[in-house]
Design a protein around this motif. Sequence first.
Motif, PDB file in Angstrom:
ATOM      1  N   GLN A 108       0.700  -4.527  -4.856  1.00 53.47           N
ATOM      2  CA  GLN A 108       0.061  -3.492  -5.662  1.00 53.47           C
ATOM      3  C   GLN A 108      -1.375  -3.871  -6.018  1.00 53.47           C
ATOM      4  O   GLN A 108      -2.276  -3.021  -6.039  1.00 53.47           O
ATOM      5  CB  GLN A 108       0.875  -3.244  -6.935  1.00 53.47           C
ATOM      6  N   GLY A 109      -1.585  -5.147  -6.277  1.00 56.74           N
ATOM      7  CA  GLY A 109      -2.920  -5.605  -6.623  1.00 56.74           C
ATOM      8  C   GLY A 109      -3.887  -5.616  -5.454  1.00 56.74           C
ATOM      9  O   GLY A 109      -5.094  -5.733  -5.647  1.00 56.74           O
ATOM     10  N   CYS A 110      -3.361  -5.492  -4.242  1.00 57.69           N
ATOM     11  CA  CYS A 110      -4.194  -5.505  -3.039  1.00 57.69           C
ATOM     12  C   CYS A 110      -4.535  -4.096  -2.558  1.00 57.69           C
ATOM     13  O   CYS A 110      -5.257  -3.942  -1.565  1.00 57.69           O
ATOM     14  CB  CYS A 110      -3.490  -6.257  -1.908  1.00 57.69           C
ATOM     15  N   GLU A 115      -3.175   4.396  -2.465  1.00 61.58           N
ATOM     16  CA  GLU A 115      -2.482   3.741  -1.347  1.00 61.58           C
ATOM     17  C   GLU A 115      -1.102   3.257  -1.791  1.00 61.58           C
ATOM     18  O   GLU A 115      -0.098   3.460  -1.087  1.00 61.58           O
ATOM     19  CB  GLU A 115      -3.313   2.557  -0.844  1.00 61.58           C
ATOM     20  N   TYR A 116      -1.064   2.613  -2.952  1.00 63.99           N
ATOM     21  CA  TYR A 116       0.217   2.083  -3.422  1.00 63.99           C
ATOM     22  C   TYR A 116       1.221   3.208  -3.659  1.00 63.99           C
ATOM     23  O   TYR A 116       2.398   3.097  -3.303  1.00 63.99           O
ATOM     24  CB  TYR A 116       0.038   1.279  -4.704  1.00 63.99           C
ATOM     25  N   PRO A 130      13.836  -0.679  -1.748  1.00 61.54           N
ATOM     26  CA  PRO A 130      13.308  -0.754  -3.125  1.00 61.54           C
ATOM     27  C   PRO A 130      11.926  -1.388  -3.161  1.00 61.54           C
ATOM     28  O   PRO A 130      11.772  -2.567  -3.491  1.00 61.54           O
ATOM     29  CB  PRO A 130      14.353  -1.624  -3.825  1.00 61.54           C
ATOM     30  N   PHE A 131      10.912  -0.607  -2.825  1.00 60.08           N
ATOM     31  CA  PHE A 131       9.570  -1.154  -2.666  1.00 60.08           C
ATOM     32  C   PHE A 131       9.069  -1.835  -3.936  1.00 60.08           C
ATOM     33  O   PHE A 131       8.360  -2.846  -3.872  1.00 60.08           O
ATOM     34  CB  PHE A 131       8.601  -0.052  -2.241  1.00 60.08           C
ATOM     35  N   LEU A 198      -1.196  -1.736   6.351  1.00 54.97           N
ATOM     36  CA  LEU A 198       0.080  -1.187   5.899  1.00 54.97           C
ATOM     37  C   LEU A 198      -0.079   0.253   5.419  1.00 54.97           C
ATOM     38  O   LEU A 198       0.677   1.146   5.830  1.00 54.97           O
ATOM     39  CB  LEU A 198       0.647  -2.063   4.781  1.00 54.97           C
ATOM     40  N   SER A 199      -1.067   0.504   4.577  1.00 55.54           N
ATOM     41  CA  SER A 199      -1.239   1.858   4.040  1.00 55.54           C
ATOM     42  C   SER A 199      -1.655   2.836   5.130  1.00 55.54           C
ATOM     43  O   SER A 199      -1.217   3.994   5.140  1.00 55.54           O
ATOM     44  CB  SER A 199      -2.248   1.864   2.891  1.00 55.54           C
TER      45      SER A 199
END
Length: 296
Positions: A108-110, A115-116, A130-131, A198-199
């Motif tokens: 989340q911090g990245c 995006e998150y 379960p992300f 990833l996003s």
Amino acid sequence: MRLIILSLAAAVLLASPLAQAQKTTKTAAAPAATKSLLWEISGNALAKPSYVFGTIHLLCADDLKVSEAVNKAVGNSQQVALELDMDSPTMAEEMRSRLTLPAGQTVQGCMTKEEYAAVNDYYTNELKMPFAQMGTLKPFILSTLLYPKMLGCPTGSYEMKLVEMAKAKQMEVIGLETVAEQLGLFDKIPCDKQARLLSDMVMKRAEAQQEFRALIQLYQAQDVEGILKMSMASKFGMEEFEEMLVTSRNKRWIPLMAQQAASKPTFFAVGAAHLGGPNGVLALLRQQGYQVKPIL
């Protein structure tokens, strides 16, 4: 870049409790233009030939077909060498110890909030994972979990098929690099760049799926140079890390391959995009004085 992620995908999906694209900057070398995934290595004082086979590390199980030529080449060999030693009893544990971000850092911090939110929604609602509980995993590890959904079928791995074949023939399986060496490459890539890949794969998943399917079609056509060209044009790569992820690994493998081939006839199997181009395994072997010819 795409095929190195696939390599890790195959290993992670087998080793992880949660469960090869690569590029070159130059045009393909002419000698590697023949469409073939299987190549014989001879000459340079080798008593018997060895072989190198280009794999795609994850695909639909029904599409995983081992040709008679590959069967014969494995039968003529005395050991199988993969990128990783896939039958090592310690591989799963070695991988688990390298799946997470450094202490205090989270996915989340990245990412940006947008995006998150998109990635969290997709993993939670589409992948049924379960992300929120997976936030300490490295982003590139999380990206490997997208591939089965992109394929939409039960998956298979050439690497594990080759391990099965080697065991049936009581042949040793070895690795050209260790888990620490391969996964350690991604420790050198900033978390935000991994997270962007990833996003992008989630938010542009239709494009990612289309590219992935086109890659598989090129593989089925045994077009290693086509795979290379497509990787160069990939929308889901990390071009600035090409030297580290691809070229330097190819160069590091060559003396190991030479040593193993001199020791005993060896069936080498690496991601297909490692084969082509002027910095690919085929060209580098030729530069060392080996004769490398396709088996069609």
